[in-house]
Every structure is written in structure tokens, then in C-alpha cells.
Motif scaffolding. Structure first.
Motif, PDB file in Angstrom:
ATOM      1  N   ALA A  49       0.827  -1.212   0.000  1.00  0.00           N
ATOM      2  CA  ALA A  49       0.000   0.000   0.000  1.00  0.00           C
ATOM      3  C   ALA A  49       0.855   1.253   0.000  1.00  0.00           C
ATOM      4  O   ALA A  49       0.539   2.238  -0.686  1.00  0.00           O
ATOM      5  CB  ALA A  49      -0.925  -0.006   1.223  1.00  0.00           C
ATOM      6  N   ARG A  50       1.956   1.227   0.737  1.00  0.00           N
ATOM      7  CA  ARG A  50       2.856   2.384   0.723  1.00  0.00           C
ATOM      8  C   ARG A  50       3.480   2.578  -0.655  1.00  0.00           C
ATOM      9  O   ARG A  50       3.659   3.704  -1.131  1.00  0.00           O
ATOM     10  CB  ARG A  50       3.938   2.196   1.775  1.00  0.00           C
ATOM     11  N   ALA A  51       3.821   1.471  -1.309  1.00  0.00           N
ATOM     12  CA  ALA A  51       4.406   1.574  -2.649  1.00  0.00           C
ATOM     13  C   ALA A  51       3.425   2.156  -3.647  1.00  0.00           C
ATOM     14  O   ALA A  51       3.834   2.799  -4.632  1.00  0.00           O
ATOM     15  CB  ALA A  51       4.870   0.193  -3.111  1.00  0.00           C
ATOM     16  N   LEU A  52       2.135   1.946  -3.408  1.00  0.00           N
ATOM     17  CA  LEU A  52       1.119   2.515  -4.298  1.00  0.00           C
ATOM     18  C   LEU A  52       0.754   3.943  -3.923  1.00  0.00           C
ATOM     19  O   LEU A  52      -0.147   4.524  -4.534  1.00  0.00           O
ATOM     20  CB  LEU A  52      -0.137   1.639  -4.254  1.00  0.00           C
ATOM     21  N   GLY A  53       1.423   4.495  -2.933  1.00  0.00           N
ATOM     22  CA  GLY A  53       1.218   5.903  -2.587  1.00  0.00           C
ATOM     23  C   GLY A  53       0.236   6.165  -1.473  1.00  0.00           C
ATOM     24  O   GLY A  53      -0.201   7.307  -1.304  1.00  0.00           O
ATOM     25  N   SER A  54      -0.115   5.161  -0.681  1.00  0.00           N
ATOM     26  CA  SER A  54      -1.063   5.382   0.418  1.00  0.00           C
ATOM     27  C   SER A  54      -0.387   6.137   1.554  1.00  0.00           C
ATOM     28  O   SER A  54       0.727   5.782   1.971  1.00  0.00           O
ATOM     29  CB  SER A  54      -1.592   4.041   0.933  1.00  0.00           C
ATOM     30  N   GLY A  55      -1.069   7.165   2.047  1.00  0.00           N
ATOM     31  CA  GLY A  55      -0.585   7.900   3.200  1.00  0.00           C
ATOM     32  C   GLY A  55      -0.986   7.212   4.491  1.00  0.00           C
ATOM     33  O   GLY A  55      -1.641   6.165   4.491  1.00  0.00           O
ATOM     34  N   PRO A  56      -0.632   7.781   5.628  1.00  0.00           N
ATOM     35  CA  PRO A  56      -0.961   7.147   6.919  1.00  0.00           C
ATOM     36  C   PRO A  56      -2.454   6.927   7.123  1.00  0.00           C
ATOM     37  O   PRO A  56      -2.877   5.865   7.592  1.00  0.00           O
ATOM     38  CB  PRO A  56      -0.384   8.123   7.946  1.00  0.00           C
ATOM     39  N   THR A  57      -3.279   7.938   6.748  1.00  0.00           N
ATOM     40  CA  THR A  57      -4.722   7.784   6.950  1.00  0.00           C
ATOM     41  C   THR A  57      -5.306   6.728   6.037  1.00  0.00           C
ATOM     42  O   THR A  57      -6.075   5.855   6.465  1.00  0.00           O
ATOM     43  CB  THR A  57      -5.422   9.132   6.714  1.00  0.00           C
ATOM     44  N   ALA A  58      -4.934   6.791   4.753  1.00  0.00           N
ATOM     45  CA  ALA A  58      -5.427   5.781   3.806  1.00  0.00           C
ATOM     46  C   ALA A  58      -4.931   4.399   4.169  1.00  0.00           C
ATOM     47  O   ALA A  58      -5.658   3.405   4.040  1.00  0.00           O
ATOM     48  CB  ALA A  58      -4.991   6.142   2.388  1.00  0.00           C
ATOM     49  N   LEU A  59      -3.712   4.312   4.661  1.00  0.00           N
ATOM     50  CA  LEU A  59      -3.157   3.024   5.073  1.00  0.00           C
ATOM     51  C   LEU A  59      -3.952   2.445   6.241  1.00  0.00           C
ATOM     52  O   LEU A  59      -4.232   1.239   6.289  1.00  0.00           O
ATOM     53  CB  LEU A  59      -1.697   3.207   5.461  1.00  0.00           C
ATOM     54  N   LEU A  60      -4.342   3.313   7.159  1.00  0.00           N
ATOM     55  CA  LEU A  60      -5.093   2.853   8.325  1.00  0.00           C
ATOM     56  C   LEU A  60      -6.492   2.394   7.944  1.00  0.00           C
ATOM     57  O   LEU A  60      -6.957   1.336   8.384  1.00  0.00           O
ATOM     58  CB  LEU A  60      -5.171   3.978   9.362  1.00  0.00           C
ATOM     59  N   LEU A  61      -7.162   3.188   7.090  1.00  0.00           N
ATOM     60  CA  LEU A  61      -8.561   2.915   6.765  1.00  0.00           C
ATOM     61  C   LEU A  61      -8.738   1.834   5.703  1.00  0.00           C
ATOM     62  O   LEU A  61      -9.737   1.107   5.718  1.00  0.00           O
ATOM     63  CB  LEU A  61      -9.253   4.208   6.306  1.00  0.00           C
ATOM     64  N   SER A  62      -7.798   1.728   4.774  1.00  0.00           N
ATOM     65  CA  SER A  62      -7.965   0.799   3.652  1.00  0.00           C
ATOM     66  C   SER A  62      -7.209  -0.509   3.823  1.00  0.00           C
ATOM     67  O   SER A  62      -7.502  -1.480   3.117  1.00  0.00           O
ATOM     68  CB  SER A  62      -7.527   1.472   2.347  1.00  0.00           C
ATOM     69  N   VAL A  63      -6.239  -0.563   4.725  1.00  0.00           N
ATOM     70  CA  VAL A  63      -5.452  -1.785   4.888  1.00  0.00           C
ATOM     71  C   VAL A  63      -5.568  -2.324   6.313  1.00  0.00           C
ATOM     72  O   VAL A  63      -6.007  -3.450   6.535  1.00  0.00           O
ATOM     73  CB  VAL A  63      -3.971  -1.542   4.520  1.00  0.00           C
ATOM     74  N   ARG A  64      -5.153  -1.528   7.288  1.00  0.00           N
ATOM     75  CA  ARG A  64      -5.089  -2.039   8.657  1.00  0.00           C
ATOM     76  C   ARG A  64      -6.478  -2.357   9.214  1.00  0.00           C
ATOM     77  O   ARG A  64      -6.682  -3.432   9.804  1.00  0.00           O
ATOM     78  CB  ARG A  64      -4.379  -1.022   9.559  1.00  0.00           C
ATOM     79  N   LEU A  65      -7.415  -1.425   9.063  1.00  0.00           N
ATOM     80  CA  LEU A  65      -8.739  -1.637   9.653  1.00  0.00           C
ATOM     81  C   LEU A  65      -9.476  -2.820   9.026  1.00  0.00           C
ATOM     82  O   LEU A  65     -10.017  -3.663   9.763  1.00  0.00           O
ATOM     83  CB  LEU A  65      -9.564  -0.357   9.542  1.00  0.00           C
ATOM     84  N   PRO A  66      -9.526  -2.958   7.672  1.00  0.00           N
ATOM     85  CA  PRO A  66     -10.203  -4.144   7.121  1.00  0.00           C
ATOM     86  C   PRO A  66      -9.552  -5.458   7.546  1.00  0.00           C
ATOM     87  O   PRO A  66     -10.254  -6.443   7.808  1.00  0.00           O
ATOM     88  CB  PRO A  66     -10.111  -3.934   5.600  1.00  0.00           C
ATOM     89  N   CYS A  67      -8.218  -5.496   7.601  1.00  0.00           N
ATOM     90  CA  CYS A  67      -7.543  -6.728   8.014  1.00  0.00           C
ATOM     91  C   CYS A  67      -7.834  -7.059   9.476  1.00  0.00           C
ATOM     92  O   CYS A  67      -7.901  -8.238   9.861  1.00  0.00           O
ATOM     93  CB  CYS A  67      -6.039  -6.603   7.797  1.00  0.00           C
ATOM     94  N   ALA A  68      -7.991  -6.029  10.283  1.00  0.00           N
ATOM     95  CA  ALA A  68      -8.212  -6.248  11.719  1.00  0.00           C
ATOM     96  C   ALA A  68      -9.682  -6.452  12.070  1.00  0.00           C
ATOM     97  O   ALA A  68      -9.988  -6.807  13.211  1.00  0.00           O
ATOM     98  CB  ALA A  68      -7.664  -5.055  12.508  1.00  0.00           C
ATOM     99  N   LEU A  69     -10.589  -6.249  11.102  1.00  0.00           N
ATOM    100  CA  LEU A  69     -12.018  -6.264  11.408  1.00  0.00           C
ATOM    101  C   LEU A  69     -12.498  -7.576  12.036  1.00  0.00           C
ATOM    102  O   LEU A  69     -13.301  -7.533  12.984  1.00  0.00           O
ATOM    103  CB  LEU A  69     -12.823  -5.952  10.141  1.00  0.00           C
ATOM    104  N   PRO A  70     -12.075  -8.753  11.558  1.00  0.00           N
ATOM    105  CA  PRO A  70     -12.567  -9.979  12.220  1.00  0.00           C
ATOM    106  C   PRO A  70     -12.239 -10.032  13.709  1.00  0.00           C
ATOM    107  O   PRO A  70     -13.106 -10.359  14.536  1.00  0.00           O
ATOM    108  CB  PRO A  70     -11.851 -11.100  11.450  1.00  0.00           C
ATOM    109  N   GLU A  71     -10.998  -9.693  14.076  1.00  0.00           N
ATOM    110  CA  GLU A  71     -10.627  -9.715  15.499  1.00  0.00           C
ATOM    111  C   GLU A  71     -11.326  -8.612  16.270  1.00  0.00           C
ATOM    112  O   GLU A  71     -11.633  -8.772  17.459  1.00  0.00           O
ATOM    113  CB  GLU A  71      -9.113  -9.586  15.635  1.00  0.00           C
TER     114      GLU A  71
END
Length: 299
Positions: A201-223
């Protein structure tokens, strides 16, 4: 002798192609898994009913043997009568304390829902901060652990001093009880997000907010949803403590009031109502989890 020939229906502009018939037995094969699931559900349901019958028979046997006084251990019939009396209008009396059992339970569930909702709104962002920002984790994580180890009665008196005896201390107690599991589950889930996804995601240009909302939060949603289920259970176990102060109407307040007058059968009826409603509530949360994260357990 010539071999018999097989004729096929001619197809042309005036005669559309005939549909190919479905092979015999295909529908039965498709229905077989469904029948297997129904058979398994009936089998396990029957096992639960047998276990319940054995438990009731053992309970009645203990009462009949007068191992303990009946005021301490009432019979299943006594509990059922109190359940019916608390759920109906009888001799001009409406349930218990002027409210039906379902009304007591509804008030408690409303408190649990409100407290759990506030806990989710505060706990998920708190867990995200703890899981992603190291300095905040050093400061906030011990506080979350501190709250998680406190029994509700330890701070109920303080909440009553601060907020009085109305609804505020009850809601605050349930919030404080439910928030730590959600924050802890969220923080742990965010920390276990695969590093390859974050780097991609960082290589595609995601900033900290986009990284949190589009990568970290969806991956963490089941837990996170698992943490929410645990938090709702903690809130439910804390509702009796929350309703010890001016808790009627409320199922915990009803149990507390019945205990003061040694109405053991009504206390047991209230406990059973809490347990059964808890099973239904947990099933609803499991359904929400299956809908929100259908990929869980499949990847």
C-alpha cells in the motif's frame, strides 16, 4: 446385418434446438449436502434436549430428596411458576414491581446496548492508536490493562458519587467494563496485519490515513468483531452490578430486589432469563460477524 442408426431431431430456423435434459440424480446430489446439514442440526439439537432433560430430572431429584431446604433450592416447577407470574398480570399485579419480566429484560438490554455502543465508539479508535502509534501505546496500554482487571463493583461507588443514582452511573459502568476488551482486541489485531500488505500500500502511494482505513482496519475487522462480542458479554455480566443501585425496572434490579426477600425461585428465573437472552444476543452478533466478514476462516 446393418447396425441400427440413431436419429436426431433436426434443427433449423423453423425449429429451435431442443434443451438437453438434466442427468438423472443431479437434483438429489445437490440436495444431499442440505439434507446432511439438517440431519446434523437435528442430531445436535436432540442431544441438547436430552442434556436439558437430564439436568431437570437431576434438579427435581435433589429437591425431592430434600438435600437442601426448598427456600434455598426450589423445584423447576416453582421457578416456572415465578417465571409465569413475573411475565403476566395476576390479581391486579403487573409482573414484578409493576413491570413484566420482558420489560425488565428490555430495560437491561437497552442499557447494555447503549454502554456497548459507547464502548465501541471509544474502544476501536483507542485500539487503533495503541496498535499503530508506539508512544501512545506506551502511555495508554497500561491504563487499558488497569481498567480490564478492575471488577465493576470496585468503581461503582465512585460513579454513584460522581453521577448520582439515575441512569448515568449504570451506563458509565457498562462502558468502562466493555471498553478494555474492544481496545485490546483492536490493538492486537492491528499489530498482526501482514507487513507485505502495508508495504504494498505504501508503494502505491497510500498515506498514513489511507493506510489505516484501507489496509489495517479491514484486516483487523474480524478480530475487532470478536472483541466486540467479548465486550458485550462482559457488559452483560456487569449489568447486575450496575443495577444494584436504583435498578428497577431492570433484570439485575429485579434479581437484587428478589434476593432481599429470599425469593429464590424468582432469582433463578431472572438468571435463566439473562442466560437465554445472552445466547440469543450472541447468536445475533455471530450473524453480524458472518455478514460483515464473510471471508473469515476461508483464507
Amino acid at each position: 446385418m446393418t447396425a441400427p442408426t440413431t436419429t436426431t431431431a433436426a434443427s433449423g430456423p423453423d425449429r429451435p434446438p431442443q434443451p438437453v435434459p438434466e442427468p438423472a440424480g443431479t437434483g438429489a446430489v445437490a440436495d444431499s449436502p442440505r439434507r446432511d446439514r439438517l440431519r446434523e442440526a437435528f442430531r445436535w439439537g436432540g442431544l441438547r434436549l436430552v442434556a436439558l432433560a437430564v439436568l431437570l430430572a437431576a434438579w427435581q431429584a435433589v429437591v425431592s430428596a430434600e438435600v437442601w431446604p426448598r427456600v434455598l433450592v426450589p423445584s423447576p416447577g416453582d421457578v416456572w411458576r415465578q417465571f409465569v407470574l413475573a411475565s403476566t398480570v395476576h390479581d391486579g399485579v403487573r409482573g414484578y414491581g409493576g413491570h413484566l419480566l420482558i420489560e425488565h429484560l428490555g430495560v437491561s438490554l437497552g442499557r447494555i446496548g447503549t454502554g456497548s455502543a459507547y464502548a465501541v465508539l471509544a474502544g476501536v479508535p483507542l485500539g487503533l492508536l495503541i496498535g499503530t502509534v508506539r508512544p501512545l501505546a506506551v502511555v495508554l496500554e497500561p491504563a487499558v490493562t488497569f481498567l480490564r482487571t478492575l471488577p465493576p463493583l470496585a468503581y461503582l461507588s465512585l460513579l454513584v458519587i460522581w453521577f448520582g443514582i439515575d441512569e448515568a452511573p449504570k451506563i458509565w459502568l457498562l462502558v468502562i467494563a466493555a471498553l478494555p476488551p474492544i481496545a485490546a482486541a483492536t490493538a492486537a489485531a492491528v499489530r498482526t496485519v501482514p507487513g507485505q500488505l502495508v508495504e504494498a500500500a505504501r508503494a502505491l502511494g497510500s498515506g498514513p490515513t489511507a493506510l489505516l482505513l484501507s489496509v489495517r482496519l479491514p484486516c483487523a475487522l474480524p478480530e475487532i468483531l470478536t472483541g466486540v462480542r467479548i465486550a458485550v458479554g462482559v457488559a452483560y455480566t456487569s449489568v447486575v452490578a450496575a443495577e444494584t443501585i436504583n435498578g428497577v425496572p431492570g433484570i439485575g434490579g429485579m434479581i437484587r430486589d428478589a434476593q432481599r426477600y429470599n425469593q429464590t425461585a424468582l432469582v433463578i428465573a431472572g438468571i435463566l432469563a439473562i442466560g437465554l437472552s445472552g445466547i440469543v444476543l450472541d447468536a445475533l452478533l455471530r450473524l453480524v460477524e458472518r455478514i460483515a466478514v464473510p471471508w473469515r476462516g476461508r483464507v
